[in-house]
Design a protein around this motif. Structure first.
Motif, short mmCIF file in Angstrom:
data_model
loop_
_atom_site.label_atom_id
_atom_site.label_comp_id
_atom_site.label_asym_id
_atom_site.label_seq_id
_atom_site.Cartn_x
_atom_site.Cartn_y
_atom_site.Cartn_z
N THR A 154 68.44 66.84 68.39
CA THR A 154 69.47 67.35 67.48
C THR A 154 69.70 68.84 67.75
N PRO A 155 70.94 69.29 67.80
CA PRO A 155 71.19 70.73 67.99
C PRO A 155 70.47 71.57 66.93
N ALA A 156 69.92 72.70 67.36
CA ALA A 156 69.24 73.59 66.41
C ALA A 156 70.26 74.28 65.51
N VAL A 157 71.46 74.49 66.04
CA VAL A 157 72.48 75.30 65.36
C VAL A 157 73.85 74.67 65.57
N ASN A 158 74.70 74.78 64.57
CA ASN A 158 76.13 74.54 64.76
C ASN A 158 76.84 75.80 64.28
N GLN A 159 77.56 76.46 65.18
CA GLN A 159 78.28 77.69 64.82
C GLN A 159 79.74 77.32 64.54
N VAL A 160 80.18 77.57 63.32
CA VAL A 160 81.53 77.18 62.91
C VAL A 160 82.19 78.32 62.15
N GLY A 184 77.79 80.94 60.71
CA GLY A 184 79.21 81.12 60.41
C GLY A 184 79.83 82.20 61.26
N TYR A 185 81.00 81.90 61.83
CA TYR A 185 81.73 82.97 62.54
C TYR A 185 82.99 83.35 61.78
N SER A 186 83.55 84.49 62.14
CA SER A 186 84.74 85.06 61.47
C SER A 186 84.56 85.11 59.95
N PRO A 187 83.40 85.59 59.47
CA PRO A 187 83.17 85.61 58.02
C PRO A 187 84.18 86.49 57.28
N LEU A 188 84.62 87.57 57.93
CA LEU A 188 85.53 88.50 57.26
C LEU A 188 86.98 88.08 57.47
#
Ligand SMILES: NC(=O)c1ccc[n+]([C@@H]2O[C@H](COP(=O)([O-])OP(=O)(O)OC[C@H]3O[C@@H](n4cnc5c(N)ncnc54)[C@H](OP(=O)(O)O)[C@@H]3O)[C@@H](O)[C@H]2O)c1
Length: 259
Positions: A154-160, A184-188
């Motif tokens: 299973t992937p350790a991380v999913n970046q979304v 999380g990306y683009s939080p701002l």
């Protein structure tokens, strides 16, 4: 000045990464290098790059020149480079000036598909010791399950893309159930920073709306990687250990997804 250390998440049961890192998109060239060095001086210990950002060389130089032994680096395999995994891992390792990469992600599902064959190459790189942890980005839970079913890993991380306006309790819980850390990306960029709910909470804690957004990620155990090239904004975005959000405040921010 070194700001307070931030809480960590553990990937694959062994690799500690800070819950607040630096996004590096568009930090390129001499100015980008200076921003990256400055961020490391401020205490950032997680840098998020990708072959697509064309700044792995600047990231690698900044980390090497800093002499810091504990900087975690994430990079990503471009989905169009599926099938050329080894070539691009070698290239990333060379540009980043490391023998072992901390976290390697598939940037997007190649052609919109989960592609267990590509995932197998990332898992093999981890088995070879060239990568400490492997994961994905922009995958659905169904696509993650497809990778797990095909490979047993299973992937350790999913970046979304993530932020209060994109909060999805079932999606977050689905990651927790599977042992996948959400990043999380683009939080701002994904947030209306003038929303009165957000500005009200910020005023209550005497911090900025951006700091509240980052702290909201921390409260949920989601890794946040705000990008800034500006030293003052870099410092503020990471300076979120001095206050905590109440349960009601977290719930109010979660509610921005329904607003
Ligand atoms: N996996 C993927 O598909 C994917 C996609 C997009 C992004 N990412 C990653 O996620 C990182 C973060 O996302 P992002 O760069 O799209 O957006 P972001 O971090 O939400 O926002 C960055 C923007 O906000 C500004 N900013 C930063 N701090 C601020 C503050 N305190 N006050 C006001 N403005 C502020 C920055 O300008 P200044 O630099 O001038 O401060 C920049 O224009 C990226 O750098 C990249 O590493 C991944």
């Amino acid at each position: 000045m070194t700001l307070p250390t931030t809480p960590v998440r553990t990937l694959d049961g062994t690799l500690d990464v800070p819950l607040v890192g630096l996004g590096t998109y568009a930090l390129r060239g001499a100015d980008g290098y200076r921003s990256l060095r400055g961020a490391l001086d401020l205490g950032y210990r997680l840098l998020d790059t990708a072959t697509m950002y064309e700044n792995e060389d600047e990231v690698g130089r900044a980390v090497a020149d800093s002499g810091l032994p504990d900087v975690r680096i994430t990079t990503k395999l471009h989905h169009e480079h599926a099938g050329r995994e080894e070539e691009f891992l070698d290239r990333s390792l060379r540009l980043l000036r490391v023998d072992v990469l901390d976290l390697w992600l598939i940037h997007w599902p190649p052609g919109g598909q989960a592609r267990p064959d590509v995932w197998e190459r990332l898992v093999a790189a981890r088995a070879d010791g060239r990568v400490r942890a492997v994961g994905v980005s922009n995958y659905s839970l169904a696509q993650i399950d497809e990778l797990t079913a095909a490979t047993g890993v299973t992937p350790a991380v999913n970046q979304v893309k993530w932020g209060p306006a994109r909060f999805d309790a079932a999606f977050l819980a689905g990651h927790r159930e599977r042992g996948v850390v959400l990043e999380g990306y683009s939080p701002l960029k994904s947030t209306d920073l003038s929303d009165p709910v957000l500005t009200g909470i910020a005023a209550e804690h005497d911090v900025t709306p951006e700091q509240v957004v980052v702290r909201w990620h921390v409260e949920h155990g989601v890794i946040a990687i705000p990008k800034s090239g500006d030293p003052g904004r870099q410092a503020r975005n990471r300076d979120v250990a001095g206050f905590a959000l109440t349960g009601d405040e977290v719930a109010a921010l979660d509610g921005l997804a329904r607003a």
